[in-house]
Design an enzyme around this catalytic site. Structure first.
Site, mmCIF file in Angstrom:
data_model
loop_
_atom_site.group_PDB
_atom_site.id
_atom_site.type_symbol
_atom_site.label_atom_id
_atom_site.label_comp_id
_atom_site.label_asym_id
_atom_site.label_seq_id
_atom_site.Cartn_x
_atom_site.Cartn_y
_atom_site.Cartn_z
ATOM 1 N N LYS A 1 48.372 41.551 34.139
ATOM 2 C CA LYS A 1 47.414 41.881 35.000
ATOM 3 C C LYS A 1 46.922 40.317 35.947
ATOM 4 O O LYS A 1 46.608 40.454 37.191
ATOM 5 C CB LYS A 1 46.041 42.094 34.263
ATOM 6 C CG LYS A 1 44.566 42.096 35.191
ATOM 7 C CD LYS A 1 43.531 42.543 34.456
ATOM 8 C CE LYS A 1 42.944 41.506 33.736
ATOM 9 N NZ LYS A 1 41.796 40.849 34.297
ATOM 10 N N ASN A 2 46.750 39.278 35.211
ATOM 11 C CA ASN A 2 46.240 38.165 35.906
ATOM 12 C C ASN A 2 47.222 37.526 36.777
ATOM 13 O O ASN A 2 46.849 36.716 37.461
ATOM 14 C CB ASN A 2 45.662 37.288 34.779
ATOM 15 C CG ASN A 2 44.365 37.850 34.281
ATOM 16 O OD1 ASN A 2 43.734 38.758 34.784
ATOM 17 N ND2 ASN A 2 43.945 37.410 33.097
ATOM 18 N N CYS B 1 33.880 40.522 34.405
ATOM 19 C CA CYS B 1 33.496 40.537 33.232
ATOM 20 C C CYS B 1 32.364 39.880 32.856
ATOM 21 O O CYS B 1 32.214 38.584 33.360
ATOM 22 C CB CYS B 1 34.568 40.340 32.043
ATOM 23 S SG CYS B 1 35.643 41.483 31.760
ATOM 24 N N ARG C 1 29.858 32.148 35.857
ATOM 25 C CA ARG C 1 31.198 31.925 36.396
ATOM 26 C C ARG C 1 31.144 31.535 37.750
ATOM 27 O O ARG C 1 31.133 31.903 38.763
ATOM 28 C CB ARG C 1 31.741 33.510 36.547
ATOM 29 C CG ARG C 1 31.956 34.032 34.901
ATOM 30 C CD ARG C 1 32.627 35.194 34.856
ATOM 31 N NE ARG C 1 34.134 34.890 35.129
ATOM 32 C CZ ARG C 1 35.000 35.996 34.960
ATOM 33 N NH1 ARG C 1 34.690 37.169 34.430
ATOM 34 N NH2 ARG C 1 36.388 35.479 35.098
ATOM 35 N N ASP D 1 41.246 34.989 26.194
ATOM 36 C CA ASP D 1 41.298 36.148 26.333
ATOM 37 C C ASP D 1 41.808 37.212 25.115
ATOM 38 O O ASP D 1 41.965 38.311 25.176
ATOM 39 C CB ASP D 1 42.056 36.587 27.466
ATOM 40 C CG ASP D 1 41.308 36.442 28.843
ATOM 41 O OD1 ASP D 1 39.988 36.212 28.815
ATOM 42 O OD2 ASP D 1 42.037 36.398 29.827
ATOM 43 N N ARG E 1 40.415 48.540 33.006
ATOM 44 C CA ARG E 1 40.687 47.546 33.985
ATOM 45 C C ARG E 1 41.906 46.918 33.714
ATOM 46 O O ARG E 1 42.704 46.519 34.741
ATOM 47 C CB ARG E 1 39.145 46.828 34.214
ATOM 48 C CG ARG E 1 38.191 47.307 34.721
ATOM 49 C CD ARG E 1 37.238 45.970 34.880
ATOM 50 N NE ARG E 1 37.983 45.007 35.321
ATOM 51 C CZ ARG E 1 37.698 43.474 34.734
ATOM 52 N NH1 ARG E 1 36.609 43.440 33.834
ATOM 53 N NH2 ARG E 1 38.374 42.540 35.254
HETATM 54 C C1 EPZ Z 1 40.760 33.830 34.380
HETATM 55 O O1 EPZ Z 1 39.325 33.681 34.848
HETATM 56 C C2 EPZ Z 1 41.059 35.050 33.807
HETATM 57 N N1 EPZ Z 1 40.801 35.956 34.989
HETATM 58 C C3 EPZ Z 1 40.068 35.401 32.827
HETATM 59 O O2 EPZ Z 1 40.604 36.657 32.366
HETATM 60 C C4 EPZ Z 1 40.339 34.175 31.692
HETATM 61 O O3 EPZ Z 1 39.263 34.268 30.520
HETATM 62 C C5 EPZ Z 1 39.948 32.796 31.999
HETATM 63 O O4 EPZ Z 1 40.904 32.677 33.618
HETATM 64 C C6 EPZ Z 1 40.408 31.762 31.393
HETATM 65 O O5 EPZ Z 1 41.757 31.930 30.715
HETATM 66 C C7 EPZ Z 1 41.734 36.145 35.806
HETATM 67 O O6 EPZ Z 1 42.772 35.672 35.913
HETATM 68 C C8 EPZ Z 1 41.510 37.246 36.991
HETATM 69 P P1 EPZ Z 1 38.620 29.898 34.840
HETATM 70 P P2 EPZ Z 1 38.711 32.636 35.696
HETATM 71 O O7 EPZ Z 1 38.267 29.466 36.184
HETATM 72 O O8 EPZ Z 1 39.786 32.132 36.682
HETATM 73 C C9 EPZ Z 1 34.698 26.937 34.488
HETATM 74 C C10 EPZ Z 1 40.456 38.804 31.570
HETATM 75 O O9 EPZ Z 1 39.874 39.536 30.459
HETATM 76 N N2 EPZ Z 1 34.465 26.976 35.898
HETATM 77 O O10 EPZ Z 1 39.792 29.181 34.352
HETATM 78 O O11 EPZ Z 1 37.612 32.862 36.513
HETATM 79 C C11 EPZ Z 1 34.286 28.252 34.003
HETATM 80 O O12 EPZ Z 1 32.836 28.492 34.118
HETATM 81 C C12 EPZ Z 1 39.691 37.888 32.280
HETATM 82 O O13 EPZ Z 1 41.709 39.081 31.925
HETATM 83 C C13 EPZ Z 1 33.930 26.092 36.587
HETATM 84 O O14 EPZ Z 1 33.011 25.408 36.033
HETATM 85 O O15 EPZ Z 1 38.341 31.367 34.815
HETATM 86 C C14 EPZ Z 1 35.147 28.476 32.666
HETATM 87 O O16 EPZ Z 1 34.355 27.917 31.682
HETATM 88 C C15 EPZ Z 1 38.203 37.564 31.766
HETATM 89 N N3 EPZ Z 1 33.944 26.114 38.103
HETATM 90 C C16 EPZ Z 1 36.131 27.429 32.699
HETATM 91 O O17 EPZ Z 1 35.954 26.808 34.017
HETATM 92 C C17 EPZ Z 1 34.771 26.966 38.735
HETATM 93 O O18 EPZ Z 1 34.833 26.775 40.040
HETATM 94 C C18 EPZ Z 1 37.564 28.433 33.132
HETATM 95 O O19 EPZ Z 1 37.153 29.308 34.141
HETATM 96 C C19 EPZ Z 1 35.759 27.750 38.060
HETATM 97 C C20 EPZ Z 1 35.762 27.847 36.901
#
Ligand code: EPZ
Length: 425
Positions: free
Chosen positions: A22-23, A117, A122, A307, A399
């Site tokens: 998916k991702n 989610c 976020r 995840d 999803r």
């Molecule tokens: C991706 O989300 C995945 N989604 C999530 O999977 C997964 O939990 C996450 O990566 C972590 O592995 C998709 O790939 C579509 P991040 P993403 O940016 O990209 C902080 C699932 O179940 N952050 O890596 O949104 C954030 O708050 C989903 O498939 C900032 O501070 O996650 C978090 O603490 C749920 N500023 C950390 O970084 C930003 O601009 C990691 O988030 C961006 C993120």
């Protein structure tokens, strides 16, 4: 109202085939916007997030030919709009990849603020930082993100303050057609990032270092069409079946996966007492004991994936002794523990830590899926519980998991999908 009824307990036994990731798919679909001509994609998961993404691309002017359930040809030649501001866009997180992809092609882009989610705050500050480093102007107002550029984006050095999958993907998307060289430091290393880079490289992009924390991109003028690209297998779906096999004391051969991507999960399952055999592109998981308790900490790849946190927690609920789950990525990822308490689990979650005391058995209860992975965890809990567990809010699960009921039932589970009064397997 839709729900799953999981008739437990059961031992999973047999073979399951993993679907596309998916991702990776949710980044590769918008990445097709950067190409001139058609992109032929295979191993695309048939899940509701992908169906939504296809609708968004079609609303922008893309023509999508569905060759089979998991194969499509996307032709973005006639995409003339860079405004993706709709209810659909705001529903899921990965719609933010439209920003990076569309900025590569258009001077002005507008999308609704992404949903997804509910895992806590976020933010998208790192995405914005990356776009601004490449010369774009970004504004967030009235629930929309507006990004614009007066001239083509230019390569630059981007240091991400946090390791972010989404910001790394978006920086890659925006930098692919930018003029000059871009270096992304402190990049995320997840397998789906490597898959996006491989897909773009197959169209003529020049991206090196994906899968390490420094990614170097030499901008190219245009990308060519792709005659065939197969999306990698889903790491989290694989892990979900691995944990389900161990939790039900089963014996499951998981096919079409990449064992290397599974190492942090394999290591935890071995610690819990399972046997995990790697057989080429398959993994066999067997378990014949009460799980040992363990501590698990979520970390960016190659650490233990957040995840998989709710699913692995199910093993601890029936383990001997007391285990601990430490969540380092998302601040609100323990909402599901209240649901497990209804099933007899002994969990106390505070802040980023959950302490889980193993109990002899879980018992069926009506439970909610707070998010996609929590929903999968509720299904595993239902598989080991005595009685009929009703899992609600299953739209979250649908999803991200293709044919989840069919796949579990083929392994010997008895799960029903029920809509209103209309019952069918
Ligand atoms: C991706 O989300 C995945 N989604 C999530 O999977 C997964 O939990 C996450 O990566 C972590 O592995 C998709 O790939 C579509 P991040 P993403 O940016 O990209 C902080 C699932 O179940 N952050 O890596 O949104 C954030 O708050 C989903 O498939 C900032 O501070 O996650 C978090 O603490 C749920 N500023 C950390 O970084 C930003 O601009 C990691 O988030 C961006 C993120």
């Amino acid at each position: 109202m839709e729900k799953f009824i999981v008739h437990g307990p059961c031992k999973l036994k047999g073979t399951v085939k993993i679907s596309g990731a998916k991702n990776a798919a949710v980044a590769i679909l918008p990445a097709t916007l950067l190409a001139e001509g058609k992109c032929h994609l295979e191993n695309v998961p048939d899940i509701s997030d992908i169906r939504s993404y296809c609708k968004i691309l079609e609303a922008l002017g893309a023509k999508i030919e569905y060759l089979s359930k998991n194969e499509m040809i996307i032709d973005n030649t006639n995409v003339t709009s860079a405004i993706a501001s709709s209810e659909l866009t705001s529903k899921f997180r990965a719609s933010y990849y439209l920003l990076g992809a569309l900025l590569g092609r258009f001077n002005q882009v507008q999308i609704s603020l992404p949903g997804g989610c509910n895992l806590g705050a976020r933010p998208i500050d790192q995405h914005i930082k990356a776009f601004e480093s490449l010369g774009a102007t970004v504004e967030v107002r009235n629930g929309n993100v507006y990004a614009s550029r007066k001239e083509p984006l230019h390569g630059n050095s981007i240091f991400l303050d946090v390791v972010s999958v989404g910001a790394t993907m978006n920086a890659i998307l925006a930098a692919t057609l930018a003029k000059g060289n871009t270096v992304i430091e402190n990049a995320a290393k997840e397998p789906h990032i490597v898959d996006l880079a491989n897909f773009l490289n197959s169209m003529g992009a020049k991206i090196k270092g994906a899968g390490t924390d420094t990614i170097r991109i030499t901008g190219v003028e245009k990308l060519r069409q792709v005659s065939s690209y197969s999306i990698i297998p889903d790491q989290i779906e694989t892990g979900t079946f691995m944990v389900a096999a161990a939790a039900t004391k089963g014996d499951v051969l998981i096919q079409n996966c990449i064992p290397k991507h599974m190492e942090p999960i394999t290591a935890k399952l071995i610690e819990a007492g399972a046997t995990v055999e790697e057989l080429g592109d398959s993994i066999r998981v067997t378990m014949d004991q009460i799980p040992n308790s363990f501590t698990v900490k979520t970390m960016p790849y190659p650490g233990f994936p957040t995840d998989m946190q709710p699913q692995i927690c199910i093993l601890l609920t029936i383990a001997s002794g007391t285990g601990m789950v430490i969540e380092n990525i998302w601040e609100s990822r323990f909402q599901y523990t209240d649901e497990l308490t209804k099933m007899g689990a002994d969990i106390s979650a505070h802040g980023s830590t959950a302490i889980v005391k193993g109990v002899e058995k879980l018992y069926a209860a009506p439970v909610h899926s707070h998010d996609l992975r929590a929903g999968a965890a509720m299904m595993i809990a239902g598989l080991i519980a005595e009685g009929d567990t009703e899992v609600y809010d299953i739209h979250h699960i649908l999803r991200g998991y293709e044919d989840i009921v069919e796949k579990f039932n083929k392994l010997g589970a008895h799960i029903e999908y029920v809509k209103e009064d209309d019952k069918h397997d």
